[in-house]
Design a protein around this motif. Structure first.
Motif, PDB file in Angstrom:
ATOM      1  N   TYR A  40       0.823  -1.210   0.000  1.00 32.74           N
ATOM      2  CA  TYR A  40       0.000   0.000   0.000  1.00 32.74           C
ATOM      3  C   TYR A  40       0.857   1.259   0.000  1.00 32.74           C
ATOM      4  O   TYR A  40       0.456   2.288  -0.562  1.00 32.74           O
ATOM      5  N   ASP A  41       2.048   1.214   0.593  1.00 37.19           N
ATOM      6  CA  ASP A  41       2.968   2.353   0.493  1.00 37.19           C
ATOM      7  C   ASP A  41       3.405   2.570  -0.954  1.00 37.19           C
ATOM      8  O   ASP A  41       3.499   3.708  -1.420  1.00 37.19           O
ATOM      9  N   PHE A  42       3.691   1.495  -1.674  1.00 34.17           N
ATOM     10  CA  PHE A  42       4.065   1.597  -3.084  1.00 34.17           C
ATOM     11  C   PHE A  42       2.950   2.237  -3.915  1.00 34.17           C
ATOM     12  O   PHE A  42       3.215   2.892  -4.914  1.00 34.17           O
ATOM     13  N   LEU A  43       1.692   2.047  -3.505  1.00 36.60           N
ATOM     14  CA  LEU A  43       0.545   2.552  -4.257  1.00 36.60           C
ATOM     15  C   LEU A  43       0.167   3.990  -3.900  1.00 36.60           C
ATOM     16  O   LEU A  43      -0.500   4.664  -4.684  1.00 36.60           O
ATOM     17  N   SER A  44       0.564   4.473  -2.734  1.00 37.36           N
ATOM     18  CA  SER A  44       0.145   5.792  -2.256  1.00 37.36           C
ATOM     19  C   SER A  44       1.128   6.888  -2.678  1.00 37.36           C
ATOM     20  O   SER A  44       2.285   6.891  -2.253  1.00 37.36           O
TER      21      SER A  44
END
Length: 86
Positions: A40-44
């Motif tokens: 989710y960090d990679f996506l945000s």
């Protein structure tokens, strides 16, 4: 061999490499070896770990709260590019 399923009237064994296959978060994290929070960090875009080339998830229903998944072929391609750049 696992269970069999019908595809267009033919019995076929399950195929983990079918190009149109959608994987869920648990399988994604096991494939890439990273945690759920890292995904989710990679996506945000607000995260310092944001990765614009990370595969985008697909919504698997019409509701905004429906499940999401990732295309296996895109994940494999992302893994391959990471291996060549490191």
């Amino acid at each position: 061999m696992g269970f069999m399923r019908i595809f267009k009237g033919y019995w076929m064994p399950p195929s983990p490499t079918f190009p149109g296959r959608i994987i869920r978060l648990r399988e994604l994290t096991s494939l890439i070896g990273l945690s759920r929070s890292t995904v989710y960090d990679f996506l945000s875009p607000r995260s310092p770990r944001y990765s614009p080339d990370f595969p985008k998830p697909l919504r698997l229903g019409v509701s905004p709260r429906s499940a999401i998944g990732w295309r296996l072929c895109e994940v494999q391609q992302w893994i391959a590019t990471r291996q060549t750049t490191q």
